[in-house]
Scaffold this motif. Structure first.
Motif, PDB file in Angstrom:
ATOM      1  N   SER A 295      -8.930  33.028 -62.376  1.00 49.12           N
ATOM      2  CA  SER A 295      -9.040  34.158 -61.926  1.00 49.12           C
ATOM      3  C   SER A 295      -7.921  35.032 -62.348  1.00 49.12           C
ATOM      4  O   SER A 295      -7.913  36.253 -62.730  1.00 49.12           O
ATOM      5  CB  SER A 295      -8.855  34.354 -60.261  1.00 49.12           C
ATOM      6  OG  SER A 295     -10.061  33.785 -59.814  1.00 49.12           O
ATOM      7  N   LYS A 296      -6.676  34.543 -62.827  1.00 43.91           N
ATOM      8  CA  LYS A 296      -5.634  35.164 -63.255  1.00 43.91           C
ATOM      9  C   LYS A 296      -5.816  35.456 -64.848  1.00 43.91           C
ATOM     10  O   LYS A 296      -5.440  36.583 -65.130  1.00 43.91           O
ATOM     11  CB  LYS A 296      -4.308  34.244 -63.464  1.00 43.91           C
ATOM     12  CG  LYS A 296      -3.967  33.997 -61.945  1.00 43.91           C
ATOM     13  CD  LYS A 296      -2.588  32.994 -61.947  1.00 43.91           C
ATOM     14  CE  LYS A 296      -2.006  32.980 -60.639  1.00 43.91           C
ATOM     15  NZ  LYS A 296      -0.842  32.086 -60.512  1.00 43.91           N
ATOM     16  N   THR A 297      -6.376  34.494 -65.493  1.00 40.68           N
ATOM     17  CA  THR A 297      -6.887  35.131 -66.873  1.00 40.68           C
ATOM     18  C   THR A 297      -7.694  36.199 -67.068  1.00 40.68           C
ATOM     19  O   THR A 297      -7.637  36.977 -68.080  1.00 40.68           O
ATOM     20  CB  THR A 297      -7.428  33.576 -67.755  1.00 40.68           C
ATOM     21  OG1 THR A 297      -6.429  32.531 -67.385  1.00 40.68           O
ATOM     22  CG2 THR A 297      -7.592  33.850 -69.014  1.00 40.68           C
ATOM     23  N   ALA A 299      -7.971  38.527 -65.035  1.00 44.73           N
ATOM     24  CA  ALA A 299      -7.234  39.670 -64.682  1.00 44.73           C
ATOM     25  C   ALA A 299      -6.419  40.162 -65.787  1.00 44.73           C
ATOM     26  O   ALA A 299      -6.127  41.528 -65.755  1.00 44.73           O
ATOM     27  CB  ALA A 299      -6.607  39.478 -63.111  1.00 44.73           C
ATOM     28  N   ASN A 300      -5.924  39.216 -66.452  1.00 49.25           N
ATOM     29  CA  ASN A 300      -4.818  39.756 -67.651  1.00 49.25           C
ATOM     30  C   ASN A 300      -5.636  40.081 -68.890  1.00 49.25           C
ATOM     31  O   ASN A 300      -5.195  40.768 -69.613  1.00 49.25           O
ATOM     32  CB  ASN A 300      -3.831  38.571 -67.544  1.00 49.25           C
ATOM     33  CG  ASN A 300      -3.006  38.037 -66.569  1.00 49.25           C
ATOM     34  OD1 ASN A 300      -2.621  39.069 -65.875  1.00 49.25           O
ATOM     35  ND2 ASN A 300      -2.466  37.023 -66.542  1.00 49.25           N
ATOM     36  N   ARG A 301      -6.780  39.412 -69.104  1.00 47.72           N
ATOM     37  CA  ARG A 301      -7.738  39.581 -70.347  1.00 47.72           C
ATOM     38  C   ARG A 301      -8.977  39.939 -69.982  1.00 47.72           C
ATOM     39  O   ARG A 301      -9.958  39.134 -70.163  1.00 47.72           O
ATOM     40  CB  ARG A 301      -7.633  38.407 -71.150  1.00 47.72           C
ATOM     41  CG  ARG A 301      -6.482  37.967 -71.666  1.00 47.72           C
ATOM     42  CD  ARG A 301      -5.765  38.851 -72.709  1.00 47.72           C
ATOM     43  NE  ARG A 301      -6.638  38.958 -73.817  1.00 47.72           N
ATOM     44  CZ  ARG A 301      -6.571  38.184 -74.979  1.00 47.72           C
ATOM     45  NH1 ARG A 301      -5.769  37.301 -74.814  1.00 47.72           N
ATOM     46  NH2 ARG A 301      -7.463  38.388 -75.730  1.00 47.72           N
ATOM     47  N   PRO A 302      -9.274  41.073 -69.528  1.00 49.18           N
ATOM     48  CA  PRO A 302     -10.633  41.629 -69.281  1.00 49.18           C
ATOM     49  C   PRO A 302     -11.406  41.848 -70.330  1.00 49.18           C
ATOM     50  O   PRO A 302     -12.952  41.830 -70.287  1.00 49.18           O
ATOM     51  CB  PRO A 302     -10.441  43.035 -68.405  1.00 49.18           C
ATOM     52  CG  PRO A 302      -8.998  43.479 -69.051  1.00 49.18           C
ATOM     53  CD  PRO A 302      -8.138  42.271 -69.248  1.00 49.18           C
TER      54      PRO A 302
END
Length: 318
Positions: A295-297, A299-302
């Motif tokens: 989920s964090k990745t 959000a950071n790399r769409p």
């Protein structure tokens, strides 16, 4: 020698009148004896004792003879003794008898309450008149209630769980269930539905399955929002079990975007999202940590085309 004349008598108390002649006769005898010289001191003493006994001392009365003891008297005495003994025993055991009465009364009341409750529970007074289904989302509660209709009129304590289980087997989507009796007339059935993880494509169509591989339904068209599962070995393989655990650990937003799951072994599960993103998941180990890193990745790399979370400590973005 000439005897002097007697003194005149004086009036005295009653009884002295009779005693005077006797005394006079005694003196006369003593005087006569003195005159003729034939009296002695023993005669005088004997005469005085005779006068004293006749005047002052009462004659002894005969003592009553003791009556012989009869058997009836012995029986009465024994009965009186036993009665007195029982009275003493009651007096000394009064406190213990009182405690015993309290204990017996309490036990009797408890037994009466329990017995009355059991009799009432098994009587028609607590018969099932309403069946309520809770927890159904995909299933129709009315259909489940109709399947359990043969339990109506049965006392709540006599509801046959085996018959209920047989009726609920007709609904494959039910994973677990629990019965709750709500006196006086309500029977509640709480169910937990199975969670589909995707569909398996075959010549028969699309079969919806859960993480345990239980077939929930089969349709000719692919159900919406259900990914296609492509694993080696079918639903009985380790690859399928690992893929099912991965799907159940996904966040809600990732699960909604999932379109495909593939795996050849239990350690190479790969996910495909509707955006075209490929997620290399690996095994089902540490799935909760992998879901957080994914989920964090995202959000950071769409713009990422692939994300490898096989090692959740270091996510690889491609």
């Amino acid at each position: 020698m000439r005897r002097p004349a007697p003194l005149p008598s004086t009036p005295g108390r009653p009884g002295e009148k009779d005693a005077a002649p006797a005394a006079k006769s005694g003196r006369r005898r003593r005087d006569v004896g003195a005159d003729d010289g034939s009296s002695s001191l023993d005669d005088v003493a004997r005469d005085e004792r005779a006068d004293d006994v006749s005047v002052d001392e009462p004659q002894p009365q005969p003592q009553p003879q003791p009556q012989p003891t009869s058997t009836r008297d012995v029986w009465r005495a024994a009965r009186a003794r036993r009665k007195a003994l029982r009275a003493e025993i009651r007096r000394f055991t009064q406190r213990s008898r009182r405690r015993r009465i309290v204990w017996l009364s309490s036990i009797g009341a408890a037994l009466l309450l329990v017995g009355g409750s059991v009799v009432a529970a098994y009587s028609p007074l607590f018969a099932v008149q309403k069946i309520t289904v809770a927890g159904a989302t995909s299933l129709d509660p009315a259909a489940i209630e109709a399947a359990l209709g043969d339990q109506l009129g049965t006392p709540l304590a006599l509801v046959d769980s085996s018959k209920v289980k047989a009726a609920l087997l007709a609904f494959p989507l039910i994973e677990t269930y629990a019965l709750e009796a709500r006196p006086p007339h309500d029977l509640t059935v709480r169910i937990v539905e199975r969670t589909p993880v995707g569909v398996i494509r075959s010549t028969a169509g699309y079969t919806l399955v859960d993480a345990a591989g239980v077939a929930l339904s089969t349709t000719s068209d692919q159900p919406p929002a259900q990914p296609v599962i492509d694993v080696a070995g079918g639903v009985d393989s380790a690859a399928f079990r690992s893929a099912g655990l991965v799907v159940r650990a996904l966040p809600a937003d990732v699960r909604a975007a999932l379109t495909g799951i593939s795996a050849t072994t239990a350690d190479d599960v790969t996910l495909t999202l509707n955006s075209g993103l490929t997620v290399v998941w690996g095994s089902a180990d540490e799935s909760a940590l992998k879901a957080l890193v994914l989920s964090k990745t995202m959000a950071n790399r769409p713009d990422a085309a692939s994300i490898d979370v096989t090692s959740p400590e270091v996510a690889v973005v491609g």
